[in-house]
Design a protein around this motif. Structure first.
Motif, PDB file in Angstrom:
ATOM      1  N   UNK A   1       0.854  -1.191   0.000  1.00 33.29           N
ATOM      2  CA  UNK A   1       0.000   0.000   0.000  1.00 33.29           C
ATOM      3  C   UNK A   1       0.897   1.251   0.000  1.00 33.29           C
ATOM      4  N   UNK A   2       0.653   2.160  -0.977  1.00 31.78           N
ATOM      5  CA  UNK A   2       1.539   3.315  -1.077  1.00 31.78           C
ATOM      6  C   UNK A   2       1.169   4.380  -0.042  1.00 31.78           C
ATOM      7  N   UNK A   3       2.110   5.335   0.150  1.00 32.01           N
ATOM      8  CA  UNK A   3       1.913   6.364   1.177  1.00 32.01           C
ATOM      9  C   UNK A   3       0.746   7.279   0.840  1.00 32.01           C
ATOM     10  N   UNK A   4       0.527   7.540  -0.452  1.00 33.85           N
ATOM     11  CA  UNK A   4      -0.575   8.410  -0.854  1.00 33.85           C
ATOM     12  C   UNK A   4      -1.905   7.826  -0.400  1.00 33.85           C
ATOM     13  N   UNK A   5      -2.050   6.521  -0.575  1.00 37.46           N
ATOM     14  CA  UNK A   5      -3.281   5.843  -0.168  1.00 37.46           C
ATOM     15  C   UNK A   5      -3.465   5.921   1.344  1.00 37.46           C
ATOM     16  N   UNK A  15     -11.047   7.074  11.288  1.00 42.69           N
ATOM     17  CA  UNK A  15      -9.713   6.861  11.860  1.00 42.69           C
ATOM     18  C   UNK A  15      -9.236   8.050  12.698  1.00 42.69           C
ATOM     19  N   UNK A  16     -10.153   8.898  13.113  1.00 46.83           N
ATOM     20  CA  UNK A  16      -9.775  10.017  13.967  1.00 46.83           C
ATOM     21  C   UNK A  16      -9.315   9.502  15.334  1.00 46.83           C
ATOM     22  N   UNK A  17      -8.316  10.173  15.895  1.00 42.98           N
ATOM     23  CA  UNK A  17      -7.834   9.812  17.224  1.00 42.98           C
ATOM     24  C   UNK A  17      -6.727   8.783  17.236  1.00 42.98           C
ATOM     25  N   UNK A  18      -6.349   8.258  16.069  1.00 48.93           N
ATOM     26  CA  UNK A  18      -5.260   7.285  15.998  1.00 48.93           C
ATOM     27  C   UNK A  18      -3.930   7.993  15.800  1.00 48.93           C
ATOM     28  N   UNK A  19      -2.910   7.478  16.444  1.00 46.64           N
ATOM     29  CA  UNK A  19      -1.570   7.983  16.172  1.00 46.64           C
ATOM     30  C   UNK A  19      -1.125   7.460  14.816  1.00 46.64           C
ATOM     31  N   UNK A  20      -0.134   8.108  14.229  1.00 51.17           N
ATOM     32  CA  UNK A  20       0.369   7.650  12.940  1.00 51.17           C
ATOM     33  C   UNK A  20       0.890   6.221  13.032  1.00 51.17           C
ATOM     34  N   UNK A  21       1.542   5.869  14.148  1.00 48.29           N
ATOM     35  CA  UNK A  21       2.095   4.526  14.319  1.00 48.29           C
ATOM     36  C   UNK A  21       0.974   3.481  14.393  1.00 48.29           C
ATOM     37  N   UNK A  22      -0.088   3.776  15.195  1.00 47.22           N
ATOM     38  CA  UNK A  22      -1.218   2.849  15.302  1.00 47.22           C
ATOM     39  C   UNK A  22      -1.923   2.693  13.965  1.00 47.22           C
ATOM     40  N   UNK A  23      -2.056   3.802  13.256  1.00 44.39           N
ATOM     41  CA  UNK A  23      -2.744   3.754  11.973  1.00 44.39           C
ATOM     42  C   UNK A  23      -1.982   2.892  10.967  1.00 44.39           C
ATOM     43  N   UNK A  24      -0.677   3.070  10.908  1.00 47.52           N
ATOM     44  CA  UNK A  24       0.134   2.269   9.980  1.00 47.52           C
ATOM     45  C   UNK A  24       0.091   0.792  10.359  1.00 47.52           C
ATOM     46  N   UNK A  25      -0.034   0.497  11.655  1.00 49.97           N
ATOM     47  CA  UNK A  25      -0.163  -0.892  12.090  1.00 49.97           C
ATOM     48  C   UNK A  25      -1.479  -1.491  11.587  1.00 49.97           C
ATOM     49  N   UNK A  26      -2.562  -0.700  11.654  1.00 50.07           N
ATOM     50  CA  UNK A  26      -3.862  -1.152  11.152  1.00 50.07           C
ATOM     51  C   UNK A  26      -3.796  -1.410   9.652  1.00 50.07           C
ATOM     52  N   UNK A  27      -3.221  -0.481   8.929  1.00 50.26           N
ATOM     53  CA  UNK A  27      -3.117  -0.616   7.476  1.00 50.26           C
ATOM     54  C   UNK A  27      -2.310  -1.855   7.097  1.00 50.26           C
ATOM     55  N   UNK A  28      -1.283  -2.140   7.875  1.00 49.27           N
ATOM     56  CA  UNK A  28      -0.433  -3.288   7.563  1.00 49.27           C
ATOM     57  C   UNK A  28      -1.082  -4.626   7.855  1.00 49.27           C
ATOM     58  N   UNK A  29      -2.048  -4.670   8.792  1.00 47.00           N
ATOM     59  CA  UNK A  29      -2.640  -5.936   9.214  1.00 47.00           C
ATOM     60  C   UNK A  29      -4.066  -6.167   8.700  1.00 47.00           C
ATOM     61  N   UNK A  30      -4.660  -5.151   8.081  1.00 53.20           N
ATOM     62  CA  UNK A  30      -6.052  -5.246   7.649  1.00 53.20           C
ATOM     63  C   UNK A  30      -6.128  -5.209   6.126  1.00 53.20           C
ATOM     64  N   UNK A 112     -14.509  -5.248   4.601  1.00 51.56           N
ATOM     65  CA  UNK A 112     -15.543  -6.232   4.897  1.00 51.56           C
ATOM     66  C   UNK A 112     -16.090  -6.046   6.310  1.00 51.56           C
ATOM     67  N   UNK A 113     -17.292  -6.581   6.552  1.00 52.60           N
ATOM     68  CA  UNK A 113     -17.875  -6.503   7.890  1.00 52.60           C
ATOM     69  C   UNK A 113     -16.973  -7.178   8.916  1.00 52.60           C
ATOM     70  N   UNK A 114     -16.422  -8.330   8.561  1.00 48.77           N
ATOM     71  CA  UNK A 114     -15.580  -9.053   9.507  1.00 48.77           C
ATOM     72  C   UNK A 114     -14.320  -8.275   9.841  1.00 48.77           C
ATOM     73  N   UNK A 115     -13.717  -7.652   8.828  1.00 43.19           N
ATOM     74  CA  UNK A 115     -12.524  -6.833   9.089  1.00 43.19           C
ATOM     75  C   UNK A 115     -12.861  -5.665   9.994  1.00 43.19           C
TER      76      UNK A 115
END
Length: 235
Positions: A1-5, A15-30, A112-115
């Motif tokens: 996933x590119x940085x622009x996305x 995704x309000x209230x997430x730190x950049x680190x937490x957000x990148x962790x979500x993007x990497x695992x979801x 997805x709903x499950x995600x």
């Protein structure tokens, strides 16, 4: 996933209230399914079941509400970022109530709903953000459902625009025959015709062949309030 996305996704209210680190962790695992849609492509269609969460990340969409009995259609423009009707994902009535159509090239992402449920289990902030969006939608619907039926034609048209538009601002297009719209608003056709003439004189609408163009919904609502006050003063 590119940085622009990921940067655009970070701007979504979900995704309000997430730190950049937490957000990148979500993007990497979801799993996020990214799509680029051409002009006039259908993002979601009114009446279809909402099976996944759709987020518009880039571009513009035209939303179209088709009145079930065919009396009118109402079109609006929406800008990214936008979560498409999250209140329709769960519950007893989970069909889309509007069609979303791409205007130019549009970037979307689906979840997805499950995600989404997995993210709820792992991140309280995600639960809160989703609940805020759904509750806001429910509260607005409840507010207008309990509003007293307006006495004057101007107030009735104002209430119509407020209850049928996704937001009371921006450009709108209402397609309806004069006789159908008058019946829907519980007023005589000549009364509606006179009201539309007054609005055209104030340059807040144009109306021709069953198509009412509203350059600014906010300006239209202000003009209707002014006409309503004028009517009250005469009485």
């Amino acid at each position: 996933m590119n940085h622009s996305f990921s940067n655009r996704l970070f701007l979504v209210p979900l995704f309000q209230g997430f730190s950049r680190l937490d957000f990148l962790d979500i993007v990497g695992k979801t799993r996020f399914d990214f799509h680029t849609l051409p002009n006039r492509a259908t993002v979601v269609r009114q009446g279809d079941e909402c099976l996944e969460l759709t987020i518009i990340l880039g571009g513009q969409c035209r939303t179209v509400y088709h009145e079930p009995s065919g009396l009118f259609t109402l079109e609006e423009m929406e800008e990214a970022p936008l979560v498409v009707q999250p209140e329709r994902l769960f519950g007893l009535r989970n069909s889309y109530t509007q069609t979303f159509e791409a205007v130019g090239t549009v970037q979307t992402v689906t979840l997805s709903k499950q995600s989404l449920l997995n993210l709820f289990a792992q991140h309280t902030a995600m639960q809160i953000n989703f609940a805020n969006m759904v509750c806001t939608s429910a509260q607005l619907s409840d507010q207008w459902a309990k509003a007293a039926f307006p006495r004057t034609p101007a107030a009735r048209l104002a209430l119509f625009m407020q209850t049928h538009c996704r937001r009371p601002a921006g450009h709108k297009v209402l397609r309806a025959k004069m006789v159908d719209l008058a019946a829907y608003l519980s007023m005589r056709r000549l009364v509606l015709s006179d009201l539309l003439v007054r609005l055209k004189q104030r340059e807040v609408i144009t109306y021709s062949r069953g198509i009412m163009q509203v350059p600014s919904c906010a300006a239209l609502l202000a003009a209707l309030m002014e006409i309503d006050r004028e009517q009250g003063a005469k009485e």
